[in-house]
Scaffold this active site. Structure first.
Site, PDB file in Angstrom:
ATOM      1  N   GLU A 151       0.874  -1.176   0.000  1.00 12.22           N
ATOM      2  CA  GLU A 151       0.000   0.000   0.000  1.00 12.22           C
ATOM      3  C   GLU A 151       0.912   1.225   0.000  1.00 12.22           C
ATOM      4  O   GLU A 151       1.243   1.793   1.027  1.00 12.22           O
ATOM      5  CB  GLU A 151      -0.934   0.015   1.204  1.00 12.22           C
ATOM      6  CG  GLU A 151      -1.989   1.104   1.068  1.00 12.22           C
ATOM      7  CD  GLU A 151      -2.940   1.193   2.239  1.00 12.22           C
ATOM      8  OE1 GLU A 151      -3.946   1.912   2.119  1.00 12.22           O
ATOM      9  OE2 GLU A 151      -2.694   0.544   3.278  1.00 12.22           O
ATOM     10  N   ALA A 162      -3.860   8.050   6.560  1.00  9.83           N
ATOM     11  CA  ALA A 162      -2.875   7.790   7.611  1.00  9.83           C
ATOM     12  C   ALA A 162      -1.507   7.458   7.051  1.00  9.83           C
ATOM     13  O   ALA A 162      -0.586   7.129   7.802  1.00  9.83           O
ATOM     14  CB  ALA A 162      -3.362   6.640   8.489  1.00  9.83           C
ATOM     15  N   HIS A 238      -9.876   0.257  -0.235  1.00  6.27           N
ATOM     16  CA  HIS A 238     -10.858   0.742   0.751  1.00  6.27           C
ATOM     17  C   HIS A 238     -11.727   1.889   0.201  1.00  6.27           C
ATOM     18  O   HIS A 238     -11.495   3.057   0.474  1.00  6.27           O
ATOM     19  CB  HIS A 238     -10.233   1.100   2.103  1.00  6.27           C
ATOM     20  CG  HIS A 238      -8.963   1.868   2.111  1.00  6.27           C
ATOM     21  ND1 HIS A 238      -8.757   3.027   1.388  1.00  6.27           N
ATOM     22  CD2 HIS A 238      -7.819   1.655   2.808  1.00  6.27           C
ATOM     23  CE1 HIS A 238      -7.556   3.493   1.631  1.00  6.27           C
ATOM     24  NE2 HIS A 238      -6.965   2.674   2.493  1.00  6.27           N
ATOM     25  N   GLY A 242      -9.570   7.687   1.609  1.00  4.34           N
ATOM     26  CA  GLY A 242      -8.322   8.018   0.952  1.00  4.34           C
ATOM     27  C   GLY A 242      -8.462   8.234  -0.541  1.00  4.34           C
ATOM     28  O   GLY A 242      -7.591   7.817  -1.307  1.00  4.34           O
ATOM     29  N   ASP A 270     -16.753  -1.930   9.033  1.00  4.44           N
ATOM     30  CA  ASP A 270     -16.783  -1.814  10.497  1.00  4.44           C
ATOM     31  C   ASP A 270     -17.817  -0.808  10.990  1.00  4.44           C
ATOM     32  O   ASP A 270     -17.991  -0.632  12.204  1.00  4.44           O
ATOM     33  CB  ASP A 270     -15.400  -1.455  11.046  1.00  4.44           C
ATOM     34  CG  ASP A 270     -14.863  -0.118  10.534  1.00  4.44           C
ATOM     35  OD1 ASP A 270     -15.530   0.516   9.688  1.00  4.44           O
ATOM     36  OD2 ASP A 270     -13.761   0.282  10.966  1.00  4.44           O
ATOM     37  N   HIS A 273     -15.496   3.392   9.130  1.00  4.50           N
ATOM     38  CA  HIS A 273     -14.902   3.919   7.908  1.00  4.50           C
ATOM     39  C   HIS A 273     -15.951   4.268   6.858  1.00  4.50           C
ATOM     40  O   HIS A 273     -15.758   5.210   6.078  1.00  4.50           O
ATOM     41  CB  HIS A 273     -13.918   2.900   7.320  1.00  4.50           C
ATOM     42  CG  HIS A 273     -12.616   2.844   8.036  1.00  4.50           C
ATOM     43  ND1 HIS A 273     -12.465   2.186   9.234  1.00  4.50           N
ATOM     44  CD2 HIS A 273     -11.396   3.370   7.734  1.00  4.50           C
ATOM     45  CE1 HIS A 273     -11.212   2.308   9.638  1.00  4.50           C
ATOM     46  NE2 HIS A 273     -10.538   3.029   8.747  1.00  4.50           N
ATOM     47  N   ASP A 296      -8.291  -4.047   6.934  1.00 10.75           N
ATOM     48  CA  ASP A 296      -7.358  -2.932   7.142  1.00 10.75           C
ATOM     49  C   ASP A 296      -6.896  -2.904   8.599  1.00 10.75           C
ATOM     50  O   ASP A 296      -6.625  -1.848   9.172  1.00 10.75           O
ATOM     51  CB  ASP A 296      -7.997  -1.596   6.752  1.00 10.75           C
ATOM     52  CG  ASP A 296      -6.984  -0.492   6.484  1.00 10.75           C
ATOM     53  OD1 ASP A 296      -5.787  -0.804   6.367  1.00 10.75           O
ATOM     54  OD2 ASP A 296      -7.380   0.686   6.404  1.00 10.75           O
TER      55      ASP A 296
END
Length: 408
Positions: A151, A162, A238, A242, A270, A273, A296
């Site tokens: 990644e 992040a 994801h 991002g 979850d 996110h 993740d």
């Protein structure tokens, strides 16, 4: 159901997930870590097999019969995006740390995974891919490492999330080649921002080396995403996180991911996110075979709240959320694949049979291992999970060997 056996295993008396449907009255037979047969369930009369053949009786006597007691037998989960777990980080940890993370995630139903590196200094990433390869060669005693997910570092600082901006670099075939060489060509997936200089050339090169290319941490326009797809990109890291969000005049990465059926999307299911209602919307609008659930997860996954590491950065875990200590941006998750499964069913209302392929068959297809992983079939690895009616993991088998519920 804590059984170990070196010969044939017969998984009996359960509901088996085969070819997208539930089947009863079948036994799954495995030997030497491979599913060898799926047969009609045994019936015994007065202590003898109904067929009456002595050789059949001898074969059965040599088996370990695993009574599922009506529980579900499913393929093991395949996680394409995981940075750590059980207190161990993939990027900064040792080969032993990677193996311990593998054992933790196996206890939650993951039988195959791609350890995922964070953007880091080149020397750190070089060491990380060597450590992952070493863990792969040595065996983990848990989830099987089926490759590496890079990644970064070829990401756009404008959508860093992040990922550390000061460690991002422009796409480079030479740098990718180094990681391929150091990992014995085990890179299976790479996340890249396709709008960066030379990105399309690197995408084409990665595809030529058998690597699945994912669009992520990207500020690309819709047209730039289309160009990346033409170059060989087929995956989105994801979804919604991002990336340039959807706008009615510029669909961006998120809009392109929803509209272009050539792209398979990852979802962190979850409820943090991505809002649960939006997950339900994606399930209803994106072709379901183009959806992959991931965790993740970071090293803190499975641990108490507090301060942890993520690829050399400090993160805080509070109320189930992971955030960078410096900026409070979301930074990975505390999610496990079994919880992702339960969440997806709850958020969407879809039947379990519709959701399961998003954690099994779809990720196997995306990284080119569907010939041996992702479904229960003769000739495929005996990566099997036993679920109860609450969708809780009760037993896990990686290549026919039962994995301990303890990650260490």
């Amino acid at each position: 159901m804590n059984q170990q056996f070196g010969g044939r295993q017969r998984f009996a008396n359960g509901k088996v997930f085969l070819d997208g449907v539930w089947r009863t009255g079948l036994d799954v037979i495995a030997a030497d870590g491979i599913v060898t047969e799926i047969v009609e369930a045994q019936t015994e009369q007065h202590g003898h097999i109904a067929s009456g053949h002595a050789e059949r009786r001898a074969s059965v006597d040599a088996e370990c019969r695993i009574d599922l007691q009506g529980r579900m037998l499913i393929p093991g989960f395949i996680d394409l995006h995981v940075h750590g777990g059980g207190g161990f980080d993939v990027t900064s940890g040792t080969a032993a740390d990677v193996a311990k993370a593998a054992r933790f995630h196996a206890s939650k139903g993951t039988t195959s995974w791609l350890p995922t590196t964070m953007t880091a200094e080149r020397a750190v990433t070089e060491q990380a891919v060597q450590n992952i390869r070493q863990a792969m060669l040595s065996g983990t005693g848990g989830a099987e490492i089926v490759g590496i997910h890079l990644e970064g570092p070829f990401l756009n600082p404008a959508r860093c999330g992040a990922q550390p901006v000061d460690r991002m670099r422009m796409p480079s075939q030479e740098e990718l080649d180094t990681y391929l060489r150091l990992s014995d060509h085990q890179v299976r997936l790479i996340t890249i921002a396709p709008e960066l200089p030379d990105a399309l050339a690197v995408i084409r090169y990665a595809r030529s080396r058998g690597i699945t290319v994912s669009i992520g941490h990207s500020d690309a326009t819709y047209e730039q995403v289309r160009a990346a797809v033409a170059a060989g990109a087929s995956h989105v890291t994801h979804l919604f996180n991002g990336m340039r969000p959807l706008h009615h005049r510029e669909p961006g990465v998120a809009g392109a991911a929803l509209m272009l059926d050539a792209l398979t999307v990852e979802l962190i299911c979850d409820g943090i996110h991505v809002r649960p209602e939006l997950i339900d919307y994606v399930f209803r609008t994106k072709p379901q075979e183009k959806i992959v659930l991931i965790t993740d997860a970071i090293e803190a996954c499975g641990c108490a709240e507090g301060r942890y590491q993520l690829g050399g950065q400090e993160v805080d875990v509070r109320h189930g959320e992971v955030r960078l200590a410096t900026t409070q941006d979301l930074a990975g998750s505390m999610l496990t694949m079994d919880q992702a499964l339960r969440n997806a069913v709850q958020f969407s209302g879809l039947p379990l049979a519709s959701v399961l392929p998003m954690l099994t068959a779809h990720p196997a297809r995306q990284i080119g291992i569907a010939d041996r992983k992702g479904s229960i079939a003769p000739g495929k690895d005996a990566d099997l999970v036993v679920l109860n009616d609450k969708l809780e993991v009760e037993a896990v088998y990686v290549r026919g060997k039962q994995v301990s519920a303890s990650p260490n």
